[in-house]
Design an enzyme around this catalytic site. Sequence first.
Site, PDB file in Angstrom:
ATOM      1  N   CYS A 113       4.620  11.812 -15.715  1.00 26.06           N
ATOM      2  CA  CYS A 113       5.283  10.895 -14.774  1.00 26.06           C
ATOM      3  C   CYS A 113       5.182  11.429 -13.340  1.00 26.06           C
ATOM      4  O   CYS A 113       4.141  11.296 -12.719  1.00 26.06           O
ATOM      5  CB  CYS A 113       6.725  10.637 -15.215  1.00 26.06           C
ATOM      6  SG  CYS A 113       7.452   9.184 -14.410  1.00 26.06           S
ATOM      7  N   HIS A 208       6.312   8.998 -20.669  1.00 29.05           N
ATOM      8  CA  HIS A 208       7.123  10.150 -21.049  1.00 29.05           C
ATOM      9  C   HIS A 208       6.935  10.477 -22.536  1.00 29.05           C
ATOM     10  O   HIS A 208       7.748  10.077 -23.372  1.00 29.05           O
ATOM     11  CB  HIS A 208       8.605   9.874 -20.765  1.00 29.05           C
ATOM     12  CG  HIS A 208       8.962   9.955 -19.322  1.00 29.05           C
ATOM     13  ND1 HIS A 208       9.434  11.114 -18.749  1.00 29.05           N
ATOM     14  CD2 HIS A 208       8.898   9.032 -18.332  1.00 29.05           C
ATOM     15  CE1 HIS A 208       9.657  10.902 -17.459  1.00 29.05           C
ATOM     16  NE2 HIS A 208       9.340   9.649 -17.179  1.00 29.05           N
ATOM     17  N   GLU A 210       7.598  13.102 -24.055  1.00 32.78           N
ATOM     18  CA  GLU A 210       8.732  13.879 -24.572  1.00 32.78           C
ATOM     19  C   GLU A 210       9.871  12.999 -25.060  1.00 32.78           C
ATOM     20  O   GLU A 210      10.781  13.480 -25.760  1.00 32.78           O
ATOM     21  CB  GLU A 210       9.250  14.848 -23.495  1.00 32.78           C
ATOM     22  CG  GLU A 210      10.207  14.276 -22.487  1.00 32.78           C
ATOM     23  CD  GLU A 210       9.597  13.348 -21.440  1.00 32.78           C
ATOM     24  OE1 GLU A 210      10.359  12.779 -20.642  1.00 32.78           O
ATOM     25  OE2 GLU A 210       8.357  13.204 -21.417  1.00 32.78           O
TER      26      GLU A 210
END
Length: 232
Positions: A113, A208, A210
Amino acid sequence: MSQPLIGISTYQEEARWGVWNLPAALVPAGYPKLVQRAGGLAALLPPDDPAAAAAAVARLDGLVIAGGADVQPARYGAEPHPRTGPPALDRDAWELALIEAALAGGVPLLGICRGLQLLNVVLGGTLVQHLDGHAGAPGVFDRHDIKPVPGTLLGRTLPEPVAVPTYHHQAVDRIGRGLVPSAYAEDGTIEALELPGAYGFTLAVQWHPEAGDDTRVMDALVAAAREAAAVK
């Protein structure tokens, strides 16, 4: 098989835990967990003097630049948009120096990002300071489809269109030197950049990973870091 050491950038914020309310070096737990799930050892990098970045990166096998605050527009020669967030000057300086050190040293790099946006800025690119449709409600990830570009590093890592967790309101405008777009959203927003050639593994994604269950992007970084560690 050895576990490569993967550094993850962090940032300083006021935080509260137990009886304490103090400045803390933070990053969401999803980042180190993703590194660990991919087979790496996670090391958190607290903000430091940019002059220390090269020494820090030299001790790593791979580097992740985490998501977060908007990049200061002056870094790419622009005036702030009304919707651009307050600058994080120390964080910008530290993470830009980390990226420059990784590129100079051939250390495998994954930007996430904000990390994609910083990589683009380091190489002379600019950013769209506001767009709609790529985030949910405040503090809530949205999801949308991205389409990888066949034949690219990302296209080999994610060979099919996938739905990804997303939370951003800025994006790539002018592409930085040598960077190649390797995924797009349905509205044409660049969703991944990579740097082919002599720099080794350099990949950045606008979403993202994660925040999701797909480890393939991190798997690719950890594999490249393991190869890099083997020849140190």
